[in-house]
Design a protein around this motif. Sequence first.
Motif, mmCIF file in Angstrom:
data_model
loop_
_atom_site.group_PDB
_atom_site.id
_atom_site.type_symbol
_atom_site.label_atom_id
_atom_site.label_comp_id
_atom_site.label_asym_id
_atom_site.label_seq_id
_atom_site.Cartn_x
_atom_site.Cartn_y
_atom_site.Cartn_z
ATOM 1 N N SER A 175 68.151 1.523 -14.949
ATOM 2 C CA SER A 175 69.493 1.677 -15.529
ATOM 3 C C SER A 175 69.628 3.029 -16.231
ATOM 4 O O SER A 175 70.714 3.633 -16.243
ATOM 5 N N ASP A 176 68.532 3.529 -16.811
ATOM 6 C CA ASP A 176 68.536 4.869 -17.402
ATOM 7 C C ASP A 176 68.727 5.927 -16.314
ATOM 8 O O ASP A 176 69.429 6.925 -16.522
ATOM 9 N N THR A 177 68.116 5.692 -15.162
ATOM 10 C CA THR A 177 68.251 6.615 -14.032
ATOM 11 C C THR A 177 69.705 6.760 -13.608
ATOM 12 O O THR A 177 70.180 7.865 -13.314
ATOM 13 N N VAL A 178 70.430 5.648 -13.579
ATOM 14 C CA VAL A 178 71.842 5.670 -13.187
ATOM 15 C C VAL A 178 72.646 6.554 -14.127
ATOM 16 O O VAL A 178 73.440 7.403 -13.699
ATOM 17 N N ILE A 179 72.422 6.381 -15.431
ATOM 18 C CA ILE A 179 73.161 7.160 -16.438
ATOM 19 C C ILE A 179 72.808 8.639 -16.351
ATOM 20 O O ILE A 179 73.687 9.514 -16.276
ATOM 21 N N VAL A 180 71.507 8.924 -16.344
ATOM 22 C CA VAL A 180 71.050 10.320 -16.378
ATOM 23 C C VAL A 180 71.401 11.054 -15.096
ATOM 24 O O VAL A 180 71.750 12.238 -15.125
ATOM 25 N N SER A 181 71.321 10.373 -13.947
ATOM 26 C CA SER A 181 71.644 11.036 -12.676
ATOM 27 C C SER A 181 73.112 11.462 -12.633
ATOM 28 O O SER A 181 73.451 12.513 -12.075
ATOM 29 N N LYS A 182 74.004 10.646 -13.221
ATOM 30 C CA LYS A 182 75.424 11.016 -13.270
ATOM 31 C C LYS A 182 75.645 12.214 -14.193
ATOM 32 O O LYS A 182 76.456 13.102 -13.899
ATOM 33 N N ILE A 183 74.925 12.233 -15.315
ATOM 34 C CA ILE A 183 74.999 13.389 -16.219
ATOM 35 C C ILE A 183 74.500 14.635 -15.490
ATOM 36 O O ILE A 183 75.100 15.714 -15.568
ATOM 37 N N GLN A 184 73.396 14.474 -14.763
ATOM 38 C CA GLN A 184 72.835 15.599 -14.016
ATOM 39 C C GLN A 184 73.831 16.132 -12.989
ATOM 40 O O GLN A 184 73.956 17.348 -12.807
ATOM 41 N N GLN A 185 74.553 15.236 -12.329
ATOM 42 C CA GLN A 185 75.553 15.657 -11.350
ATOM 43 C C GLN A 185 76.630 16.527 -12.003
ATOM 44 O O GLN A 185 77.081 17.516 -11.413
ATOM 45 N N MET A 186 77.038 16.152 -13.207
ATOM 46 C CA MET A 186 78.042 16.952 -13.913
ATOM 47 C C MET A 186 77.499 18.347 -14.245
ATOM 48 O O MET A 186 78.216 19.346 -14.139
ATOM 49 N N TYR A 187 76.238 18.408 -14.643
ATOM 50 C CA TYR A 187 75.626 19.701 -14.953
ATOM 51 C C TYR A 187 75.416 20.549 -13.696
ATOM 52 O O TYR A 187 75.525 21.775 -13.739
ATOM 53 N N LEU A 188 75.110 19.897 -12.572
ATOM 54 C CA LEU A 188 74.843 20.623 -11.332
ATOM 55 C C LEU A 188 76.058 21.406 -10.852
ATOM 56 O O LEU A 188 75.917 22.419 -10.159
ATOM 57 N N LEU A 189 77.244 20.952 -11.222
ATOM 58 C CA LEU A 189 78.476 21.606 -10.770
ATOM 59 C C LEU A 189 78.587 23.050 -11.257
ATOM 60 O O LEU A 189 79.338 23.846 -10.686
ATOM 61 N N GLN A 190 77.834 23.397 -12.290
ATOM 62 C CA GLN A 190 77.931 24.741 -12.848
ATOM 63 C C GLN A 190 77.105 25.777 -12.086
ATOM 64 O O GLN A 190 77.253 26.985 -12.310
ATOM 65 N N ILE A 191 76.221 25.330 -11.174
ATOM 66 C CA ILE A 191 75.271 26.248 -10.543
ATOM 67 C C ILE A 191 75.930 27.469 -9.909
ATOM 68 O O ILE A 191 75.538 28.605 -10.195
ATOM 69 N N PRO A 192 76.953 27.310 -9.029
ATOM 70 C CA PRO A 192 77.553 28.509 -8.410
ATOM 71 C C PRO A 192 78.149 29.470 -9.434
ATOM 72 O O PRO A 192 78.030 30.699 -9.298
ATOM 73 N N PHE A 193 78.764 28.904 -10.469
ATOM 74 C CA PHE A 193 79.442 29.733 -11.474
ATOM 75 C C PHE A 193 78.442 30.371 -12.433
ATOM 76 O O PHE A 193 78.644 31.496 -12.899
ATOM 77 N N TYR A 194 77.359 29.654 -12.724
ATOM 78 C CA TYR A 194 76.332 30.203 -13.610
ATOM 79 C C TYR A 194 75.653 31.400 -12.948
ATOM 80 O O TYR A 194 75.483 32.457 -13.567
ATOM 81 N N ILE A 195 75.265 31.237 -11.670
ATOM 82 C CA ILE A 195 74.552 32.303 -10.972
ATOM 83 C C ILE A 195 75.430 33.539 -10.814
ATOM 84 O O ILE A 195 75.001 34.668 -11.098
ATOM 85 N N THR A 196 76.661 33.345 -10.383
ATOM 86 C CA THR A 196 77.569 34.491 -10.236
ATOM 87 C C THR A 196 77.901 35.093 -11.600
ATOM 88 O O THR A 196 78.065 36.312 -11.731
ATOM 89 N N GLY A 197 77.986 34.237 -12.622
ATOM 90 C CA GLY A 197 78.244 34.727 -13.974
ATOM 91 C C GLY A 197 77.129 35.619 -14.478
ATOM 92 O O GLY A 197 77.375 36.665 -15.102
ATOM 93 N N VAL A 198 75.877 35.229 -14.209
ATOM 94 C CA VAL A 198 74.726 36.040 -14.613
ATOM 95 C C VAL A 198 74.796 37.417 -13.979
ATOM 96 O O VAL A 198 74.591 38.441 -14.638
ATOM 97 N N ILE A 199 75.103 37.454 -12.679
ATOM 98 C CA ILE A 199 75.178 38.734 -11.970
ATOM 99 C C ILE A 199 76.287 39.609 -12.548
ATOM 100 O O ILE A 199 76.104 40.817 -12.760
ATOM 101 N N MET A 200 77.448 39.006 -12.824
ATOM 102 C CA MET A 200 78.558 39.794 -13.362
ATOM 103 C C MET A 200 78.259 40.303 -14.770
ATOM 104 O O MET A 200 78.644 41.424 -15.126
ATOM 105 N N VAL A 201 77.578 39.508 -15.577
ATOM 106 C CA VAL A 201 77.193 39.947 -16.922
ATOM 107 C C VAL A 201 76.231 41.127 -16.834
ATOM 108 O O VAL A 201 76.362 42.118 -17.573
ATOM 109 N N LYS A 202 75.247 41.040 -15.938
ATOM 110 C CA LYS A 202 74.303 42.143 -15.768
ATOM 111 C C LYS A 202 75.015 43.399 -15.278
ATOM 112 O O LYS A 202 74.677 44.517 -15.690
ATOM 113 N N PHE A 203 76.003 43.208 -14.407
ATOM 114 C CA PHE A 203 76.771 44.357 -13.917
ATOM 115 C C PHE A 203 77.523 45.027 -15.060
ATOM 116 O O PHE A 203 77.494 46.255 -15.205
ATOM 117 N N LEU A 204 78.195 44.244 -15.879
ATOM 118 C CA LEU A 204 78.956 44.803 -16.999
ATOM 119 C C LEU A 204 78.033 45.473 -18.011
ATOM 120 O O LEU A 204 78.380 46.511 -18.585
#
Length: 447
Positions: A355-384
């Motif tokens: 039951s803990d797995t069910v809760i945590v996996s859903k939280i993880q899914q919400m966090y995973l959504l940031q991956i494309p934006f985080y990676i591109t954000g890092v590159i843009m910050v380094k560029f600036l």
Amino acid sequence: MLFSKSKRFNSLFKRLGGTTLTNIVTVGLLTLFVKGLGFGKEILIAENFGLSELLDTFYIAILVPSLIYNIFLGSFKSVFIPNYVSTLKLNSLIAGRFQSTSFLVTIGVAILFFILAFLFTDVYLEVFFKGHTEHYYSLVKKQFYYVAPCILFWGFSSIINGLLTIDNEFRYSSLSSAFTPLTIIVCLLFFKEELDDLVLAIGTLVGSILGFLFVGSVAIRRRLIQLHKPDFASSNIITLFKQLPAKLSASILVGINPFVDQYFSAQLAIGSIAALNYGEKIPAFAIGIVGIAVGNVMLPYFSKQAVEDITNTFNKLQSMLKQLIVFSLIITVILFIFSSSIISLFFERNAFTSSDTVIVSKIQQMYLLQIPFYITGVIMVKFLTSINKNNFMVLTSVISLVMNICLNYILIEHLGVYGLALATSIVSLINSVILYLYIYQLKKQHV
């Protein structure tokens, strides 16, 4: 479809250059090794000390030195690299003066913070960690006197690592951070009885010294260190000092966001903080490795490219962002689909139930959504950062902090702990969009 993906990869490879992509992969693998070593160190510490007073006091003793390193020295290195690249275009004498000035600043900062910490340690402990015994405070101060000098060695290592990355030598700079966990492991295994309650503090100090000697010897062998009379009035040093407050402010504001999430999660049911932390671990581990690998390589890359041809550098950045969005989306979808299996594999045992797995996996899914934006954000910050546009990042950091607070407040009402994770991903999206729009406007000015 596979052919199409292969063509995209080849396109990205050509635009970055084989050497640059190789450097990113190398730094990523070495970072994975260092983080694995650090994880082993944490397991050994837990085995030896558990939830003990000594461990508590060590973490308090190292808190301020770590904060100084992560915020000030990390920011200083970021603005050091592009301005030193510009200096290298002049002559070796000016570059040597720039180096000497940077080392003197590091020494001054280390001494200043050490004196302040030494003078105000008692006040600091009484205000933030009141209610403990004299023995507890004595342990903190005893260990602090050993970890405080690490600031100086971390600072020197940070600048030398910057010189190594500019010289496209990423292997040694990435490995330098392995010495501290390694020396702590050695001290715990072989010298625990002799060092007694200073075992962690001395292990940390010895590791910082060895790390400095390691990168220093590499830099001397490659003839990268060229010290001359310092010059605080040079145009590049003045530019560096002007950029530093903005970079520091942005780092501080970004560092506040995790505390905001912890505050909101504390308002929920017992176990919410733990669930949020478990759900964040794997996404944070993954994007942390990618962020370090891409960030460490791309900052000197963009700095060199911008000096040669700023317009072409804008075009390269835009092309890279398009390619990385596609690849990071593929990774995100795969991890999102198998989120439950991943959590079950790594955490589901003993007290961690299905039951803990069910809760945590859903939280993880919400966090995973940031991956494309985080990676591109890092590159843009380094560029600036590479083109000395750090002032704008203070604005984006303020917007991100405000948006994080607002979204946490709104989404926690409707989605509970899942809303806090989703808010993080939405803030990452907004931050990336703002950065991209700003860079697009800069590009139009240079066309």
